[in-house]
Design a protein around this motif. Sequence first.
Motif, PDB file in Angstrom:
ATOM      1  N   MET A 375       0.828  -1.205   0.000  1.00  0.00           N
ATOM      2  CA  MET A 375       0.000   0.000   0.000  1.00  0.00           C
ATOM      3  C   MET A 375       0.867   1.261   0.000  1.00  0.00           C
ATOM      4  SD  MET A 375      -3.117  -1.113   0.099  1.00  0.00           S
ATOM      5  CE  MET A 375      -4.568  -1.274   1.078  1.00  0.00           C
ATOM      6  N   MET A 378      -0.061   5.492   0.129  1.00  0.00           N
ATOM      7  CA  MET A 378      -1.491   5.448   0.418  1.00  0.00           C
ATOM      8  C   MET A 378      -1.697   5.457   1.924  1.00  0.00           C
ATOM      9  SD  MET A 378      -3.908   4.789  -1.911  1.00  0.00           S
ATOM     10  CE  MET A 378      -3.228   3.593  -3.045  1.00  0.00           C
ATOM     11  N   MET A 421      -8.888   4.501   1.459  1.00  0.00           N
ATOM     12  CA  MET A 421      -7.504   4.612   1.025  1.00  0.00           C
ATOM     13  C   MET A 421      -7.322   5.959   0.361  1.00  0.00           C
ATOM     14  SD  MET A 421      -7.586   0.755  -0.167  1.00  0.00           S
ATOM     15  CE  MET A 421      -9.345   0.922   0.056  1.00  0.00           C
ATOM     16  N   ASN A 427      -4.308  13.393  -7.986  1.00  0.00           N
ATOM     17  CA  ASN A 427      -5.212  13.023  -9.078  1.00  0.00           C
ATOM     18  C   ASN A 427      -5.837  11.642  -8.910  1.00  0.00           C
ATOM     19  OD1 ASN A 427      -2.849  11.680  -9.356  1.00  0.00           O
ATOM     20  ND2 ASN A 427      -2.617  12.035 -11.554  1.00  0.00           N
ATOM     21  N   VAL A 428      -5.711  11.059  -7.736  1.00  0.00           N
ATOM     22  CA  VAL A 428      -6.292   9.735  -7.510  1.00  0.00           C
ATOM     23  C   VAL A 428      -7.500   9.875  -6.585  1.00  0.00           C
ATOM     24  CG1 VAL A 428      -5.875   7.429  -6.575  1.00  0.00           C
ATOM     25  CG2 VAL A 428      -4.052   8.617  -7.806  1.00  0.00           C
ATOM     26  N   SER A 429      -8.642   9.348  -7.034  1.00  0.00           N
ATOM     27  CA  SER A 429      -9.841   9.433  -6.206  1.00  0.00           C
ATOM     28  C   SER A 429      -9.635   8.596  -4.940  1.00  0.00           C
ATOM     29  CB  SER A 429     -11.051   8.858  -6.943  1.00  0.00           C
ATOM     30  OG  SER A 429     -11.100   9.339  -8.241  1.00  0.00           O
ATOM     31  N   PRO A 430     -10.214   9.034  -3.823  1.00  0.00           N
ATOM     32  CA  PRO A 430     -10.135   8.195  -2.627  1.00  0.00           C
ATOM     33  C   PRO A 430     -10.864   6.879  -2.854  1.00  0.00           C
ATOM     34  CG  PRO A 430     -11.498  10.120  -2.223  1.00  0.00           C
ATOM     35  CD  PRO A 430     -10.926  10.274  -3.583  1.00  0.00           C
ATOM     36  N   MET A 431     -10.366   5.857  -2.198  1.00  0.00           N
ATOM     37  CA  MET A 431     -10.959   4.532  -2.379  1.00  0.00           C
ATOM     38  C   MET A 431     -11.592   4.105  -1.073  1.00  0.00           C
ATOM     39  SD  MET A 431      -7.688   3.277  -4.398  1.00  0.00           S
ATOM     40  CE  MET A 431      -6.868   4.813  -4.142  1.00  0.00           C
ATOM     41  N   TYR A 432     -12.607   3.308  -1.193  1.00  0.00           N
ATOM     42  CA  TYR A 432     -13.341   2.894   0.004  1.00  0.00           C
ATOM     43  C   TYR A 432     -13.776   1.458  -0.154  1.00  0.00           C
ATOM     44  CZ  TYR A 432     -17.171   2.591   3.369  1.00  0.00           C
ATOM     45  OH  TYR A 432     -17.995   2.203   4.386  1.00  0.00           O
ATOM     46  N   LEU A 433     -13.691   0.719   0.911  1.00  0.00           N
ATOM     47  CA  LEU A 433     -14.261  -0.631   0.881  1.00  0.00           C
ATOM     48  C   LEU A 433     -14.716  -1.024   2.273  1.00  0.00           C
ATOM     49  CD1 LEU A 433     -12.100  -2.950   2.091  1.00  0.00           C
ATOM     50  CD2 LEU A 433     -10.946  -2.423  -0.023  1.00  0.00           C
ATOM     51  N   THR A 477     -23.136  -2.400   0.632  1.00  0.00           N
ATOM     52  CA  THR A 477     -21.822  -2.381  -0.013  1.00  0.00           C
ATOM     53  C   THR A 477     -21.043  -3.648   0.329  1.00  0.00           C
ATOM     54  OG1 THR A 477     -21.873   0.001   0.244  1.00  0.00           O
ATOM     55  CG2 THR A 477     -19.768  -0.962  -0.344  1.00  0.00           C
ATOM     56  N   LEU A 481     -19.584  -6.350  -2.375  1.00  0.00           N
ATOM     57  CA  LEU A 481     -18.161  -6.634  -2.480  1.00  0.00           C
ATOM     58  C   LEU A 481     -17.905  -8.123  -2.352  1.00  0.00           C
ATOM     59  CD1 LEU A 481     -16.737  -3.712  -0.338  1.00  0.00           C
ATOM     60  CD2 LEU A 481     -16.234  -4.142  -2.741  1.00  0.00           C
ATOM     61  N   TYR A 534     -10.856  -8.363   2.092  1.00  0.00           N
ATOM     62  CA  TYR A 534      -9.637  -7.561   2.029  1.00  0.00           C
ATOM     63  C   TYR A 534      -8.968  -7.413   3.401  1.00  0.00           C
ATOM     64  CZ  TYR A 534      -8.192  -5.329  -2.300  1.00  0.00           C
ATOM     65  OH  TYR A 534      -7.621  -5.052  -3.501  1.00  0.00           O
TER      66      TYR A 534
ATOM     67  N   GLY B 181     -18.313  -4.275  -6.268  1.00  0.00           N
ATOM     68  CA  GLY B 181     -18.845  -5.616  -6.459  1.00  0.00           C
ATOM     69  C   GLY B 181     -18.912  -5.941  -7.936  1.00  0.00           C
ATOM     70  N   THR B 242     -14.153   1.312  -4.074  1.00  0.00           N
ATOM     71  CA  THR B 242     -14.423   2.494  -4.877  1.00  0.00           C
ATOM     72  C   THR B 242     -13.084   3.085  -5.317  1.00  0.00           C
ATOM     73  OG1 THR B 242     -14.324   4.103  -3.074  1.00  0.00           O
ATOM     74  CG2 THR B 242     -16.445   3.006  -3.433  1.00  0.00           C
ATOM     75  N   ASP B 244     -10.510   4.867  -8.648  1.00  0.00           N
ATOM     76  CA  ASP B 244     -10.201   4.900 -10.078  1.00  0.00           C
ATOM     77  C   ASP B 244      -9.753   3.526 -10.555  1.00  0.00           C
ATOM     78  OD1 ASP B 244     -10.684   7.618  -9.934  1.00  0.00           O
ATOM     79  OD2 ASP B 244      -8.595   8.061  -9.451  1.00  0.00           O
TER      80      ASP B 244
END
Lengths: 739, 268
Positions: A375, A378, A421, A427-433, A477, A481, A534, B181, B242, B244
Motif C-alpha cells: 500500500m 497510500m 484509502m 489526481n487519484v480518487s479516494p478509495m473505500y471498501l 456495499t 463486495l 480484504y 462488487g 471504490t 479509479d
Amino acid sequence: MRTFILTAILALIIPLTIRAQIQSMELRGVVKDATTNQPISYAHVSILETKRGCACDKDGRFTLSLPQGEYEIRISAMGYQEKRMLIRSQDIQASEIEVSLFTRTIVLTEEVVVANRESARDLRSLYDQKFNTVDDLSSKIDGVTLIQRANFASEPSVRGMTSGQIATVVDGMKIFSACVDHMDPVSAYVEVENLEKLEISKGSFDLSLSQNIGGTINMVTEKPDFEKRLFTENEAGYESVSRLKRVRSVVNVSRDNIAVRATFSYKRAGDFYAGKNNRVQRSGFEKNNYKVDLSKKIGAAHKVNVSFIGDNAWDIGYPSMLMDTRKTKSQIYSIEHRWERTSSRIRLIESKVYANRIEHWMDDYDRDVTARTVMKDMYMPMFGKTTTVGVTEQALIVDKKQAFRIIGEYYYLNAFADMTMESIANNVSPMYLVNLGGIDVNNISLAINYDRALNNRLYWKLNARTDYSDRSLHDKTGRRLLEGSISSAPLHQTYITAAISSVMEYHFSPAYTMSVALAQSERMPTHLENYGFYLYNIQDGYFYMGNPNLKPEQSRQIECRLISEHTASRFQLNVFYNIINHYVIGVLTDSEFKTYANINRARIAGVEGSGTLNLAARWSVAASVSYLYGVNDELNEPLPLIPPIQGSAALVYQNEIIWLGLDARVAGAQKRIAGKTSLEDETKSFAVLNMRGSIKWNSHLEWKFGVENIFDKLYHEHLSINNLPGRGRNIYTGIIVTY
Amino acid sequence: MSKKIEIMLSAFLFSMIAHVSGCTDKDTHNSKLQLFPIASITVDSASTIVSLYAEDSLQVGFNRLYIGMKTTDDGHEVDNAQVELIPMMDMTDMGMMHSSPFEEPSGYENGYFQGAVVFTMPSYDMGHWTVRVNFLNHHNHMQGSAVFNLIIKNSSDVKALTIGADKYIMTLIDHKEPHVGLNDFEIGLYKKQTTMSFPPVTNAMVNIAPTMPSMGHGSSNNVNPVHTSMGRYHGKVNFTMTGDWQVDVNATINDTTLLSTHYDLTVE
C-alpha cells in the motif's frame, strides 16, 4: 553491573528475614460434608505458611496450636474438593470453626489470581506477583504464549491455537474484537484491577463457556465485597522502559445488603526501549479504564449484580504493523441474578443479560507511506466495531456423589469494519471498501457438565455442548463486495456443531493424581473467516477474502495429566495430542489474495511440566517447561506461530513484610517454521532474568518494584510479529496505599 | 432482531396499502424508463409526429434512442410501424460525411421503437450529427422521414483502431454508475467497412482485466465478455473498492488482435 545487582538483591533480602517472636493461639474446628452435614473422618488440615498440619479424628475434629498471626489453612479429604481459608488470630473465637467440604469434581481450568488481595500466600504465590497487566497474568500459565504486536495488549495463543480456535470471555460474556488486524484482543479492554482472576481451560475438555477447540480464557472480574464497609486502594507506578506512568484506584463501599465497587486507572507510555538501548519508534500509548459494580443481596439466597466496564485508549503505536491505533472505545454492561443455596440440591441458578460494544479506529497518518512496499503512497484509515448482546442461564444441581451443570446461552453479534484509502497523489480518487459488511451472527448454545465420583479414588467428568449459528450480512456495499469476489456462494450460512469430552481422574493417594481426557469438538469459522473482505494478514503479507462455505474445524484430542501435590511441593506433567481436520488456513487465489479454506489435517502435540517446591519456611522455587510440535499435514510443514521449547524458573522469598522473587525466562531457538504459509523466520534462543519484589511497610502502605530484563538483552520472541524486539531493561516501581 | 420485525411490519403495511389502492400502478411501466426528450418533429406529409428520446444527454459511445410516434389527425399512438435509423456526421470543414454503427429499432415496446447509435465523435463547430428516422406508419399507411439535429458530447467510451486496411470500433455499453462488487460489463464491437457501413463483429474473443493503477492490483472473479447479439459482448467486472479503475480490454479474432485498449472508470 551483574554483581552489583545481585548484591543489591541480597542486601534487600537478608535484613527482612529477621522476624519477631509472637504469642501462640489454638485453632479448633470440625470438617463436615456440605451436602449431608455429616462429619468427615480423617480430613487433613495443613498450614501453608509453616508446612505444618494435622489430621482430623473420626468425628472430623482437629486442634492446631499456632503462633499469633495470619495464616492460610488448607483442608483436604479424599473425595472432596479441598478448601483454603484465611485465619486471623484476632478472629478466632473460643468456639470451633466449621468447615464444609463439597464432593470433589474434576477441575480442568487453571487460574491465576490477581494479587493485591488478601490472597493465598502458598506455593502458587510464586505466581501471585503484583501484576501490572492482564498479559502478565496470562503469560503465567503454561501453554499460554503471547503474540506481540506492540507494547500493548497481546493476543494470547493457547497451545499453538489462536483467534477463533480459542475464546476469550469476560465473566463468560462473549466479546469480539473490533479490529480486523487483531490489534485489539479482548484482553485489551480489561485491566488488572477489574479482575479477580483469570481462568484458563486448555484444549476442548471444558467447553462450558464457549464453542472452540483450543481453550477458553475467562477473565473473571472482581465483584463488590459485602465485608468491606469502606475500602480504598490506590496505586501510582512507573516503568522506566517506556517512561510509563500509571495510577489506579479501587473503592469498595458496603452497607447492609448493598455493596459497590469502583475502579479507575489511567496509564500513559512513551516509546519503549528494546535491549541495548534500541528505541522502538511509535510504540507508546495512553489508556484509561473504569469499572463500577453494584451488588444487592435479597434475602439469604438472592444476589443481583449490575456491572459496567468502560475502556478508552488513544495513540497506540504498533511498530510491528502497518498502522497505529488512533482510538479504541469499549463498553461492557451486564446484569446478573444469582440464586444460591448450599443446602439445597439445586445449588445455583444464575441468569445474566449482557451487552457490549467495541469501536476501534486505526490509521497510518504517522507513517512514511512512501517508504513501504505494501500500500505504497497510500494512507488507509480503518474503522471497526462490534456489538454483542447475550443472555445466559445456568443451573447447578448437586447430589452427594454427582454434580450436574447446565448452561444455555443466546448471543447476537453484529460486526462492521471499513477502510478508506487516500493516495498522496492529488489526481487519484479516494478509495473505500467494507471489510466486514454488517455481519449478523445469531448463536444459541447448550452446554452440560456432569461430574460423578465413581468411588473415593475415581472421578468422571462428562462435558457436552451443542451450538447453532445463523449468519449473514446486511450492509449493502459489504454484500456487493463479497458477492463480487466469491463465486456463487450464498452469503447466508448456518452451522450446527457438537462437542463431547470425557475425563477420568484417578487418585492413587491424596498426593498423586492421574487423569486422562478425551475430546471430540468442533469450532465454527469466525465471522472474519466467513465474511472478511480484504483483510491484510501481516504474518504472510496477503490480503484475505472470507469464505461463507467454510466447514467447522474438527478436533480430536487426548491429554494425560500427572499431578503430585504435597504440602511443600507440587508437580504437574501434561501431555497432549490434538488432530484437527478441516483446519482453516489461507489458500492462494491469485498473486496477492488468499481465501480462507479448509485443509485436510493439522496436528499439534505438546508437553508441559511444572513444579513448585518449598525449600525452607520462606524460600520456594518454581520451574516450568513446555514444548509444542505443530504440523500442517497437507503442506507437510510446521504450523506457524508455534513457540519453541521454553521454560521459566523462579526463586522466591517471602515473609509477612517482604516478597521477593528472581525469575528467568528461557526460550530455545525455533527452527521449525511455516515457510510456505507465513513469512515467519527462525528465532534464536534467549534468556531473560527478572527480579521483582514488594514490601509492606505497614497495613496501609506497600511498595512494589522490580527489574525486568536485568541484563538488557536484545531479543525477540518467536511469536513477536515482524520480530518486534522484547522490552529492554525495565525498572518498575509502584506505591500502593490501602485503607 | 428488531430490524426483521420492522421489515415484516412494513411489508405487511405495504401490502395493505397496495391492496387498497390496487388500481393506481397501472401505468407505472411507462414511467420506469426515465427518458430525456430530444426533439419532436411533425411530418405533415405523413400526418405523423415523430419524437426522439434518449436515456441521457447524447454523447460519444453507445446511446439507446427511443422513437415515439403519433398520428396528427386522431392523436393515435403508433404501435405498428416500420422504423429505420440513419446516423450521419457532416464534417463541413472537411467536406465529408460519415455514418456510424447503429442498431435498427427492433419493435414497439413500452410506447417506443427502440434502437441504438454508437456516436464515434463529438459534435463540433463545423461538424454536425443528425439522425434520420424513416418510417412507415401502419396505422395511417403513410410514410415519411424526420431528421433530428443532435449535439453529441465527448466521452472516452469509443476506441478505434486500424489494422492494415481494416478499422475497428469498440464502445462501452451502459457503464453509467459502476458500483463496488460485480458489474455487468458490455461492449460493442464493429468493423468499419465503408464510411457508411459498420457491420457488427460477432466472432471476436474478448478478454478483460480490471486493475487499479494507484494500488497496483486487480480483482478476481471477472467474466470475459462473450458475444450476445449485434456485436454486443457481455461479461462481468468485479470492482473490489471504490476509486479509479482501469479495465483493460483486448479483442482478437483468430489470435489477431483487433483492439487492445483500456477504459478508465471511477467507481463510486
